[in-house]
Write a protein that holds these residues in place. Structure first.
Motif, short mmCIF file in Angstrom:
data_model
loop_
_atom_site.label_atom_id
_atom_site.label_comp_id
_atom_site.label_asym_id
_atom_site.label_seq_id
_atom_site.Cartn_x
_atom_site.Cartn_y
_atom_site.Cartn_z
N LYS A 1 1.27 4.31 -3.26
CA LYS A 1 0.93 5.73 -3.11
C LYS A 1 1.56 6.59 -4.21
CE LYS A 1 0.32 5.85 1.93
NZ LYS A 1 0.85 6.40 3.21
N HIS A 2 2.69 6.13 -4.73
CA HIS A 2 3.44 6.95 -5.68
C HIS A 2 3.34 6.42 -7.12
CE1 HIS A 2 5.08 8.56 -1.98
NE2 HIS A 2 5.49 7.36 -1.64
N ASP B 1 -3.49 5.94 -9.84
CA ASP B 1 -3.91 7.32 -9.65
C ASP B 1 -5.40 7.46 -9.96
OD1 ASP B 1 -3.72 10.06 -9.20
OD2 ASP B 1 -3.31 10.48 -11.30
N ASP C 1 -9.97 4.16 -2.35
CA ASP C 1 -9.32 3.32 -1.34
C ASP C 1 -9.84 1.88 -1.43
OD1 ASP C 1 -7.88 5.46 -0.43
OD2 ASP C 1 -9.24 5.93 1.23
N ARG D 1 -8.14 0.13 -4.39
CA ARG D 1 -6.75 -0.19 -4.07
C ARG D 1 -6.68 -1.37 -3.11
NH1 ARG D 1 -2.91 5.13 -3.93
NH2 ARG D 1 -3.95 6.33 -5.55
N ARG E 1 0.83 -1.21 0.00
CA ARG E 1 0.00 0.00 0.00
C ARG E 1 0.86 1.26 0.00
NH1 ARG E 1 -3.61 -3.02 3.40
NH2 ARG E 1 -2.51 -2.26 5.26
N GLU E 2 1.95 1.23 0.76
CA GLU E 2 2.84 2.39 0.81
C GLU E 2 3.50 2.62 -0.56
OE1 GLU E 2 4.64 5.68 2.35
OE2 GLU E 2 3.12 4.43 3.30
#
Length: 241
Positions: free
Chosen positions: A17-18, A23, A27, A30, A13-14
């Motif tokens: 984010k990028h 994009d 939530d 994801r 998940r972290e």
């Protein structure tokens, strides 16, 4: 390693984010994707897939580095890309009617890689127009970059290719001294630039001799003045290969 494991799921998940390819996803979207993802360890030299294999997965590098390459009929290797931590690869197969990998992939060093199921991803993609646009923009930018690379590899000499590669490693706004760390071995970089390893090393020495760069040992290079390196890109150079 299953993404259902709490620590693994948090790590994925972290990392997501990028990433452009999620994009605009909610939530909930994801979270559904993460449940189907896995983190796979690869040893240096281990193959992820071969050219022509059924492409049911694309990938995100958590740690390490991966080489994307093709082999000629004679067995000569052409490196098509070098992918590092935080970068994804294999998305180009997403929209093929019969998806097959157009290249082979091999870990250059010990790596941890997230595997993302193509079918599950496409199922979520249809509900997010913003994500579709993000993916299309990214893939279009990659095509434009590949066209630039084709020009560089066919119309430019080896010195130009090396200088251009070093400039790509420099953060865009940098004007003062910059210390670079080559992301992988000189032989792998040379293969990516379609030159011999000795040509790559010789060109670095030539740039160091005229003060454009400083060789600090190992993979570390200092660029005292990026403007001088940019100037070296524009000046006509003799073929170094």
């Amino acid at each position: 390693m299953a993404a259902n494991d709490g620590a693994s799921a948090r790590e994925i998940r972290e990392a997501l984010k990028h990433q452009y390819f999620v994009d605009g996803m909610s939530d909930a979207q994801r979270s559904r994707l993460v449940r189907g993802m896995t983190i796979q360890p690869f040893a240096a030299g281990q193959t992820l897939f071969h050219r022509g294999d059924i492409a049911d997965t694309f990938f995100l590098v958590l740690a390490g580095r991966v080489k994307l390459y093709r082999l000629s009929i004679d067995g000569d290797e052409k490196i098509m890309g070098l992918v590092g931590s935080g970068e994804s690869f294999g998305e180009g197969v997403l929209f093929m009617s019969t998806p097959r990998y157009p290249v082979s992939a091999q870990a250059l060093e010990k790596s941890r890689i997230v595997a993302i199921n193509r079918t599950e991803y496409l199922a979520e993609l249809q509900y997010s127009f913003q994500t579709c646009m993000s993916v299309m923009c990214k893939l279009t930018a990659r095509i434009e970059r590949l066209l630039d690379e084709v020009e560089s590899l066919t119309l430019r000499d080896s010195r130009y290719r090396v200088v251009n590669y070093l400039l790509e490693l420099i953060p865009e706004p940098a004007d003062g001294p910059v210390r670079l760390s080559l992301p992988t071995s000189k032989s792998a970089i040379a293969g990516r630039l379609a030159i011999r390893a000795e040509t790559f090393s010789r060109t670095l020495r030539q740039l160091a001799e005229n003060g454009t760069i400083v060789l600090c040992g190992g993979r570390t290079i200092e660029v005292p003045n990026p403007k001088l390196l940019r100037h070296a890109l524009r000046t006509k150079s003799a073929q170094a290969s």
